[in-house]
Design a protein around this motif. Structure first.
Motif, PDB file in Angstrom:
ATOM      1  N   ALA A 298       1.130  -1.676  -0.254  1.00 61.52           N
ATOM      2  CA  ALA A 298       0.466  -0.231   0.300  1.00 61.52           C
ATOM      3  C   ALA A 298       0.853   1.489   0.075  1.00 61.52           C
ATOM      4  N   SER A 299       1.759   1.383   0.874  1.00 63.79           N
ATOM      5  CA  SER A 299       3.102   2.227   1.062  1.00 63.79           C
ATOM      6  C   SER A 299       2.786   3.140  -0.670  1.00 63.79           C
ATOM      7  N   MET A 300       3.707   1.670  -1.266  1.00 62.92           N
ATOM      8  CA  MET A 300       4.232   1.820  -2.348  1.00 62.92           C
ATOM      9  C   MET A 300       3.838   2.327  -3.626  1.00 62.92           C
ATOM     10  N   ARG A 301       2.130   2.072  -3.103  1.00 60.71           N
ATOM     11  CA  ARG A 301       1.169   2.703  -4.245  1.00 60.71           C
ATOM     12  C   ARG A 301       0.589   4.253  -4.594  1.00 60.71           C
ATOM     13  N   ILE A 302       0.876   4.271  -2.464  1.00 60.73           N
ATOM     14  CA  ILE A 302       0.568   5.576  -2.262  1.00 60.73           C
ATOM     15  C   ILE A 302       1.677   6.721  -2.838  1.00 60.73           C
ATOM     16  N   ILE A 303       3.102   5.825  -2.359  1.00 58.73           N
ATOM     17  CA  ILE A 303       4.024   6.440  -2.912  1.00 58.73           C
ATOM     18  C   ILE A 303       4.171   7.549  -4.665  1.00 58.73           C
ATOM     19  N   TYR A 327      -2.922  23.523   0.202  1.00 58.63           N
ATOM     20  CA  TYR A 327      -3.201  22.086   1.171  1.00 58.63           C
ATOM     21  C   TYR A 327      -3.475  21.421   0.769  1.00 58.63           C
ATOM     22  N   VAL A 328      -3.801  20.408   0.303  1.00 61.45           N
ATOM     23  CA  VAL A 328      -4.078  19.573  -0.599  1.00 61.45           C
ATOM     24  C   VAL A 328      -2.999  19.446  -0.958  1.00 61.45           C
ATOM     25  N   LEU A 329      -2.252  19.879  -1.772  1.00 63.50           N
ATOM     26  CA  LEU A 329      -0.747  19.371  -2.219  1.00 63.50           C
ATOM     27  C   LEU A 329      -0.110  18.742  -0.718  1.00 63.50           C
ATOM     28  N   ARG A 330      -0.286  19.908  -0.397  1.00 63.41           N
ATOM     29  CA  ARG A 330       0.620  20.000   1.126  1.00 63.41           C
ATOM     30  C   ARG A 330       0.343  18.323   1.975  1.00 63.41           C
ATOM     31  N   LYS A 331      -0.827  17.955   1.516  1.00 62.93           N
ATOM     32  CA  LYS A 331      -1.186  16.652   2.641  1.00 62.93           C
ATOM     33  C   LYS A 331      -1.469  15.871   1.601  1.00 62.93           C
ATOM     34  N   ILE A 332      -1.122  15.514   0.178  1.00 60.38           N
ATOM     35  CA  ILE A 332      -0.028  14.710  -0.508  1.00 60.38           C
ATOM     36  C   ILE A 332       0.749  14.392  -0.165  1.00 60.38           C
ATOM     37  N   ILE A 333       1.786  14.979  -0.162  1.00 58.17           N
ATOM     38  CA  ILE A 333       2.772  15.150   0.197  1.00 58.17           C
ATOM     39  C   ILE A 333       3.353  14.820   1.261  1.00 58.17           C
ATOM     40  N   ARG A 334       2.463  15.126   1.760  1.00 59.47           N
ATOM     41  CA  ARG A 334       3.240  14.469   3.748  1.00 59.47           C
ATOM     42  C   ARG A 334       2.359  13.201   3.771  1.00 59.47           C
ATOM     43  N   ARG A 335       1.263  13.047   2.812  1.00 62.05           N
ATOM     44  CA  ARG A 335       0.935  11.371   2.834  1.00 62.05           C
ATOM     45  C   ARG A 335       2.244  10.733   1.994  1.00 62.05           C
ATOM     46  N   ALA A 336       2.499  11.071   1.264  1.00 60.92           N
ATOM     47  CA  ALA A 336       3.807   9.921   1.058  1.00 60.92           C
ATOM     48  C   ALA A 336       4.995   9.726   1.535  1.00 60.92           C
ATOM     49  N   ILE A 337       5.076  11.067   1.802  1.00 62.11           N
ATOM     50  CA  ILE A 337       6.885  11.091   2.792  1.00 62.11           C
ATOM     51  C   ILE A 337       6.333  10.497   3.781  1.00 62.11           C
ATOM     52  N   ARG A 338       5.201  10.404   4.350  1.00 64.94           N
ATOM     53  CA  ARG A 338       4.764   9.075   5.573  1.00 64.94           C
ATOM     54  C   ARG A 338       5.398   7.724   5.437  1.00 64.94           C
ATOM     55  N   PHE A 349      13.509  11.919  -0.358  1.00 67.11           N
ATOM     56  CA  PHE A 349      12.893  10.992  -1.219  1.00 67.11           C
ATOM     57  C   PHE A 349      12.171  11.318  -2.685  1.00 67.11           C
ATOM     58  N   LEU A 350      11.092  11.750  -2.402  1.00 68.99           N
ATOM     59  CA  LEU A 350       9.532  11.999  -3.189  1.00 68.99           C
ATOM     60  C   LEU A 350      10.481  12.303  -5.103  1.00 68.99           C
ATOM     61  N   PHE A 351      10.943  13.848  -4.622  1.00 66.81           N
ATOM     62  CA  PHE A 351      11.565  14.334  -6.014  1.00 66.81           C
ATOM     63  C   PHE A 351      12.253  13.317  -6.561  1.00 66.81           C
ATOM     64  N   GLN A 352      12.842  12.833  -6.453  1.00 67.74           N
ATOM     65  CA  GLN A 352      13.337  11.189  -7.272  1.00 67.74           C
ATOM     66  C   GLN A 352      12.415   9.867  -7.417  1.00 67.74           C
ATOM     67  N   ILE A 353      11.228  10.502  -7.873  1.00 68.92           N
ATOM     68  CA  ILE A 353      10.622   8.751  -8.121  1.00 68.92           C
ATOM     69  C   ILE A 353       9.434   9.193  -9.649  1.00 68.92           C
ATOM     70  N   ASP A 354      10.714   9.193 -10.163  1.00 65.86           N
ATOM     71  CA  ASP A 354      10.994   9.505 -11.948  1.00 65.86           C
ATOM     72  C   ASP A 354      11.187   8.039 -12.903  1.00 65.86           C
ATOM     73  N   ARG A 355       9.964   7.846 -13.615  1.00 62.17           N
ATOM     74  CA  ARG A 355      10.422   6.816 -14.314  1.00 62.17           C
ATOM     75  C   ARG A 355      11.256   6.933 -15.190  1.00 62.17           C
TER      76      ARG A 355
END
Ligand code: SER
Length: 359
Positions: A298-303, A327-338, A349-355
């Motif tokens: 689930a965490s992998m799918r969310i990220i 604020y919604v964007l902030r929530k999305i980013i925070r959820r991914a980081i969590r 790491f989020l900035f490196q999620i690049d196909r």
């Protein structure tokens, strides 16, 4: 038939409607222009709202688009489902065809059926498909026209189901254009069922029977007090998730196993020190995810999902903030980081999620 990529499927959809006289129109921004009723663009029809209402004219009456959409706030909000289902996303592409007072129900149904089932196009076995129509309520009658047109294209009556407002009456928001709709569902088979040992009939199993295309028959403008006023010209608005149809046409059970997500999931595994390694994934994403700890999957799918949403929101000018869209964007980013933290990722790491960066 050779497996098509998500890019090829998008192109085939748009080309099909071009052969039917539709103008290919570019996706609009995720930030709706001049529409305070909407947080984010949430459907292909948003950019055409004024055409449906008769308040704007253009030099075409048929259009087709692949529209960037975010459903993470407002009336259509899938944020909390993401990661825990096979087919919800915060960001997705909606393929659509539109008629602005040109054709109506009969052609919309004929086109949809041809694209889905013709061997020249998507070539889906009709025995895998079900359709639904609006059963009617106190203010709008049963959609007997749609029923008739589905029979005309060859859908047997035992595959046409009648559902209520929740499923078969579509509205963009609390106000604005709306109308009865007809949905097409794909049967992913027992393998995908909630409990694969039980053979539940349509529409009882939401894992197994999945809506792939919504044909909306735009007929009304809803006012703040709920009153429905007929539109000047009945119109068509359809929406099919590119991620869902790619899953179907690539023979997968989850959107996250389609080529639109696999490179991102691999990248998450590679970067985030997941218990699931890239080598595990080589054997087949489905198997690897099935054996993985459920929370890890689930965490992998969310990220993977949230990295797409954040990328497209930022590229359309939204920045993290304390209110509104930001604020919604902030929530999305925070959820991914969590969820990155759950995967033992402590560095940014989020900035490196690049196909492209998968080695
Ligand atoms: N507007 C409809 C939907 O979002 C069809 O595009 O489902």
């Amino acid at each position: 038939m050779q497996v098509r990529s998500g890019n090829e499927i998008r192109e085939q959809f748009l080309r099909f409607f071009e052969t039917k006289g539709h103008r290919r129109v570019h996706s609009s921004s995720l930030v709706p222009a001049n529409d305070p009723t909407l947080l984010f663009t949430n459907a292909g029809m948003n950019q055409f709202k004024d055409l449906f209402l008769g308040a704007e004219r253009r030099d075409y009456s048929r259009a087709t688009t692949s529209q960037k959409c975010v459903r993470a706030g407002g009336k259509h909000n899938d944020l909390e489902n993401v990661g825990f289902t096979r087919r919800h996303h915060t960001f997705f592409e909606m393929l659509g065809n539109f008629s602005f007072g040109d054709y109506f129900k009969r052609e919309a149904i004929q086109y949809a059926w041809e694209l889905l089932t013709s061997k020249e196009w998507f070539g889906i076995d009709p025995a895998k498909l079900y359709v639904t129509i609006f059963e009617g309520d106190a203010s709008v009658p049963r959609d007997s026209e749609a029923y008739q047109y589905w029979l005309e294209v060859g859908v047997p009556e035992e595959r046409i189901f009648e559902l209520g407002v929740k499923d078969n009456f579509w509205a963009m928001g609390e106000t604005g254009p709306c109308g009865p709709c007809s949905e097409i569902y794909y049967d992913f088979g027992r393998e995908a069922a909630e409990d694969p040992s039980v053979d539940k009939p349509f529409p009882e199993d939401e894992q197994r029977y999945v809506e792939i295309w919504n044909l909306v028959f735009m007929q009304f403008d809803r006012a703040g007090d709920g009153t429905l006023t007929p539109l000047p010209k009945p119109s068509i608005d359809t929406g099919m998730g590119l991620e869902r149809i790619s899953c179907v046409l690539q023979g997968k059970l989850s959107n996250y196993e389609s080529d639109l997500f696999v490179p991102l999931i691999r990248r998450v595994a590679q970067l985030a020190n997941a218990k699931l390694t890239v080598n595990d994934l080589e054997g087949g994403l489905a198997e690897a995810l099935a054996v993985a700890d459920l929370d890890v999957a689930a965490s992998m799918r969310i990220i993977a999902d949230h990295s797409r949403a954040a990328t497209f929101l930022i590229s359309d000018g939204v920045l993290p903030a304390n209110e509104g869209r930001g604020y919604v964007l902030r929530k999305i980013i925070r959820r991914a980081i969590r969820h990155g933290r759950f995967l033992e990722q402590t560095e940014p790491f989020l900035f490196q999620i690049d196909r492209k960066s998968v080695v």
